[in-house]
Structures are given as C-alpha cells and as structure tokens.
Design an enzyme around this catalytic site. Structure first.
Site, PDB file in Angstrom:
ATOM      1  N   LYS A   1     -13.875   0.585  -4.042  1.00 15.45           N
ATOM      2  CA  LYS A   1     -14.925   1.001  -3.097  1.00 15.45           C
ATOM      3  C   LYS A   1     -16.002   1.802  -3.826  1.00 15.45           C
ATOM      4  CE  LYS A   1     -12.073   1.469   1.046  1.00 15.45           C
ATOM      5  NZ  LYS A   1     -11.506   2.465   1.953  1.00 15.45           N
TER       6      LYS A   1
ATOM      7  N   GLU B   1       0.825  -1.201   0.000  1.00 15.43           N
ATOM      8  CA  GLU B   1       0.000   0.000   0.000  1.00 15.43           C
ATOM      9  C   GLU B   1       0.870   1.268   0.000  1.00 15.43           C
ATOM     10  OE1 GLU B   1      -4.198  -0.636   1.796  1.00 15.43           O
ATOM     11  OE2 GLU B   1      -3.213   0.776   3.135  1.00 15.43           O
TER      12      GLU B   1
ATOM     13  N   HIS C   1       7.826 -27.230  -0.283  1.00 22.21           N
ATOM     14  CA  HIS C   1       7.173 -28.398  -0.874  1.00 22.21           C
ATOM     15  C   HIS C   1       6.036 -27.997  -1.806  1.00 22.21           C
ATOM     16  CE1 HIS C   1       9.277 -31.352   1.765  1.00 22.21           C
ATOM     17  NE2 HIS C   1       9.491 -30.229   2.424  1.00 22.21           N
TER      18      HIS C   1
HETATM   19  O1  PA5 Z   1      -3.738   1.231   5.986  1.00 27.58           O
HETATM   20  C1  PA5 Z   1      -4.813   1.711   5.731  1.00 27.58           C
HETATM   21  O2  PA5 Z   1      -5.003   2.942   5.740  1.00 27.58           O
HETATM   22  C2  PA5 Z   1      -6.013   0.836   5.423  1.00 27.58           C
HETATM   23  O3  PA5 Z   1      -5.661  -0.490   5.332  1.00 27.58           O
HETATM   24  C3  PA5 Z   1      -7.058   1.004   6.501  1.00 27.58           C
HETATM   25  O4  PA5 Z   1      -6.494   0.682   7.747  1.00 27.58           O
HETATM   26  C4  PA5 Z   1      -8.275   0.127   6.220  1.00 27.58           C
HETATM   27  O5  PA5 Z   1      -8.812   0.438   4.964  1.00 27.58           O
HETATM   28  C5  PA5 Z   1      -9.330   0.305   7.289  1.00 27.58           C
HETATM   29  O6  PA5 Z   1      -9.702   1.648   7.389  1.00 27.58           O
HETATM   30  P1  PA5 Z   1     -10.464   2.177   8.651  1.00 27.58           P
HETATM   31  O7  PA5 Z   1      -9.569   2.064   9.824  1.00 27.58           O
HETATM   32  O8  PA5 Z   1     -10.798   3.602   8.328  1.00 27.58           O
HETATM   33  O9  PA5 Z   1     -11.701   1.326   8.815  1.00 27.58           O
END
Ligand code: PA5
Length: 430
Positions: free
Chosen positions: A418, A282, A303
């Site tokens: 999303k 990310e 394996h």
């Molecule tokens: O690292 C990130 O920003 C994302 O993985 C969020 O943690 C994830 O989308 C969850 O978001 P939120 O904490 O707003 O529910």
C-alpha cells in the site's frame, strides 16, 4: 450423545498426538484469549460476539435487508479482504451459484482492474441496484474508488435522497472517512466493532447484512457460531476439535510441511476456500514461519492438480471438508441404448458417486501417496452449520497462530504494498 456438528478425523494422518504433552500450552493460550492478555488481545471481540452482539442493531439489519430485498434487483457489495470474503463465501455456499430468488449480488471494490469495474458498472446501470459499502478504515483504496463510482451512479439514477435510501454503510462506530460521509449523507449504518479485525468479521454486519439481503437467515449463522463457541470453550484437547485441528496442523508444519491444502467437493465452496486462505494466511503468515494456505475443489481439480497431489513433492498436507448430505440430490437416469456405457450408475444418486470419489481419493492420497489427510466431517451444510464452521476455523486459527508464536490479529505485511502504491500514485504524505 449429541452429534457433533464438525467431527475431526485424524485417522488418515500418521500423527500420534500425545495430548497430555501439549495440554498445558494449549490451556495457557486459551486462558490468555479468555483473559485478553495475549498478543493482539485488543482484537478478541469475535470470541464472544455470537452471544453479546447488539440485538437492536440485528433487528435493524434484518428490517433493512428486507427493504432492500423488496425494492431492488441487485445489491452491490463494495469491500475487499475481510470486508467481503465472508459474505461471498456464505452466499455462494448457501444460495448456490445459480440462485434466481432474491436480488442478484454483485461484488465490487475487491479489485482495481478497469475491465472488471467497467463490466460490473455496465451490468448494473439499467437495473435497480442498492449498495452496501463495507470498510472498517473507510480509506481502503479499492473500496473507496468503487464507492465513489457507485455513489455517483446512484445519485445520477435516484437523485441524492433516493441514493441515500439505496446505500447502506458498514464501518467503524467512531472514526474514518466512510463514517463521516455516511453521517453526512444519512445512510443506514451498521457497525464493525473496533475489537474485531476484518478476517474475523463474517458474523458481524460486515458479513450478515449481505447474507440477509441474499435471503439467508443471519440469526442462524450467529446461532451456529454461538453453539461452536459453547462446544469449543473447554480447552481440553480430547473435547475440543478446533484446538486438536490447530495442534495437528501445527505438528504437521513442524514435521516439514510447508503448505496446507483445503479441499472441498463443492464448486459453491470455492469462496469459502478464499475466506479460509485469508483467515489463516493473514493471521499466521509472519516472521518467516507458517504454513502457506491454499485450496482446491475436488473432483474438478483432480483433473488438473490431481497428478501433482498424487505424485508431486511432499511439501503439503490436505484438510478435507467432507459434507455427507447435499441440500438436494440428482438421480442418474437409465438409458436403454447405454451407448455411453453408464448404466452401471443408472438410478444411482450423484451423492453416491461423489461419496465414492471422496473415498477413492482419500485412499489414493493417504495410503498410496503417503500424504497426510485431515478430515472434517459434517453431516450437512446449512446456515447454522456454516456459522459453526466459521467460528470453528476462527478459534482454530487463533490457537494455531499462538502455537506458532505469532500475533494472530495484526497484518503489518499488508501495508508494504500500500505504501509503495500510494507513493507511486502521489497520495499526500507518501
Ligand atoms: O482482515 C483484514 O483486516 C483486511 O483484509 C481488511 O478487511 C481489508 O484490508 C479491508 O479493510 P477495510 O475494511 O478497512 O476497508
């Protein structure tokens, strides 16, 4: 001299890093992080968090975790991505996969799969369960749907007042639907600071509250991270293994590798691999450039993917976390009949066998296959060392993303699915 908690070993790569040639750039990036002037600098709160975290909140966190440990059989952690991966990684790593002490930890809110959700709810319905709902935005669909189901179940089981004692919320301090809901319902609340993104939040209550409920000392995680912060504050490459690791993986990417395979030798570190994949994926997966982060557990995957790693395409390198000492060892017994022919291992420790597997594999992959192998050596893995490791990777990841010219702290690509999903679901405004 003090032993390093993590020792970077580039001796199984072909890299000959000219540190002087890269030092200026690395120092400038490090300074931009410290001065908060680089891209995404609003999300650098994690850099000093292990020192300046809210001590009063930390005491409440430990007290609340003790209350949950003493009064409930299950803690349901409802969160997704950065709001659950760190806790899960730490709990698996330190409690193991068969722990019987303390509440069972069940994860929900990380999937929309009806079979999983039904299975989890069915599993807890006759147990005394508590809930930690974790969402910075408070609007993440997976988490919100799971929490609606859990809240309804908790209120039906304990009544409204009882449910408010069984539910703990971790969210933003100032905004979001979850903040409003928890204020109205009177849940105990913990804060994910606004300047820390989900994937850098394991050392905040996002990770530390479930970790504490599982029976791991959250202060040790913070102390390990604080030590890493101290050790890694000097950007000089010869002294900073996180930055040298970042540079090494960057150079391997530039040399044509498309992917980095994180290797551990412990099934209880599978989730650490998941956490690491999110952190790097990310943070770096932007603008059409970056390594694809993936992970494997050896010897299990030797394996399955072992053949590919040995003789398949040369598009990736390995980064191995080598932990020398297990928490507990197992001895292989002597057997008089020796029908299985295993007496050559009689009275040997499993750690010895595993060590030889590691040495043999490293040799096979680096020498025979000619694959680049970065090794991170650790003496052991307890809460302190894990806190150190989390911070080591966070710091390395930020450096690595900046070296690649991308913002380590945003995730614009995550919004695309999303928006499509919301449109298809008929969410107002989409
Ligand atoms: O690292 C990130 O920003 C994302 O993985 C969020 O943690 C994830 O989308 C969850 O978001 P939120 O904490 O707003 O529910």
């Amino acid at each position: 001299m003090e032993e390093k908690t993590i020792k970077l070993d580039l001796g199984h790569t072909t890299l000959k890093i000219d540190e002087a040639a890269h030092q200026e750039e690395v120092t400038a990036i490090d300074q931009s992080m410290k001065d908060k002037t680089g891209r995404g600098s609003d999300f650098l709160g994690w850099l000093d968090y292990p020192l300046n975290y809210d001590k009063k909140e930390h005491e409440l966190l430990k007290k609340t975790a003790d209350y949950i440990r003493s009064n409930y059989d299950v803690l349901v952690v409802a969160g997704i991505g950065g709001s659950y991966l760190g806790a899960r990684a730490a709990i698996d790593a330190l409690k193991g996969l068969f722990h019987e002490e303390g509440p069972e930890i069940v994860y929900l809110g990380q999937t929309l799969d009806p079979d999983y959700v039904h299975g989890a709810l069915n599993h807890i319905k006759n147990k005394k369960f508590a809930v930690n709902v974790i969402s910075k935005s408070g609007t993440t669909t997976e988490t919100s749907v799971a929490f609606r189901l859990l809240r309804e179940m908790a209120e039906a089981k304990y009544g409204k007042e009882g449910a408010s004692k069984a539910i703990v919320a971790t969210t933003d301090a100032h905004s979001g639907a979850l903040l409003k809901l928890s204020q109205e319902e009177g849940y105990v609340r913990f804060v994910l600071p606004g300047d820390i993104g989900g994937r850098y939040s394991v050392q905040t209550p996002v990770g530390l509250f479930p970790i504490a409920v599982a029976g791991i000392d959250p202060t040790l995680i913070l102390e390990g991270s604080a030590k890493a912060r101290e050790d890694l504050s000097d950007p000089t490459l010869s002294k900073n293994d996180a930055y040298r690791y970042a540079l090494a993986r960057h150079l391997l990417y530039k040399a044509g590798n498309a992917s980095e395979l994180l290797v551990t030798y412990k099934p209880q570190l599978v989730q650490l691999g998941e956490w690491w994949k999110q952190l790097f994926g990310e943070s770096e997966g932007k603008e059409g450039k970056s390594l694809f982060p993936t992970s494997c557990t050896f010897t299990t995957d030797l394996h399955s993917l072992g053949q590919f790693i040995q003789e398949g395409s040369k598009t990736f390198f390995e980064t191995i976390i080598d932990i020398k000492n297990p928490t507990i060892d197992v001895e292989i017994p002597y057997d008089e009949a020796n029908l299985d022919g295993l007496n050559f291992l009689a009275n040997k420790k499993m750690s010895f066998v595993q060590e030889k597997a590691y040495e043999g594999t490293l040799e096979a992959h680096s020498k025979k296959a000619g694959r680049e192998n970065i090794v991170l050596h650790m003496d052991k893995l307890g809460a302190f060392e894990l806190g150190y490791l989390f911070y080591f990777f966070e710091r390395a990841c930020a450096m690595s993303a900046y070296l690649n010219g991308v913002n380590p702290f945003d995730q614009p690509g995550v919004e695309v699915y999303k928006k499509n999903m919301f449109h298809l679901l008929g969410k107002p405004g989409y």
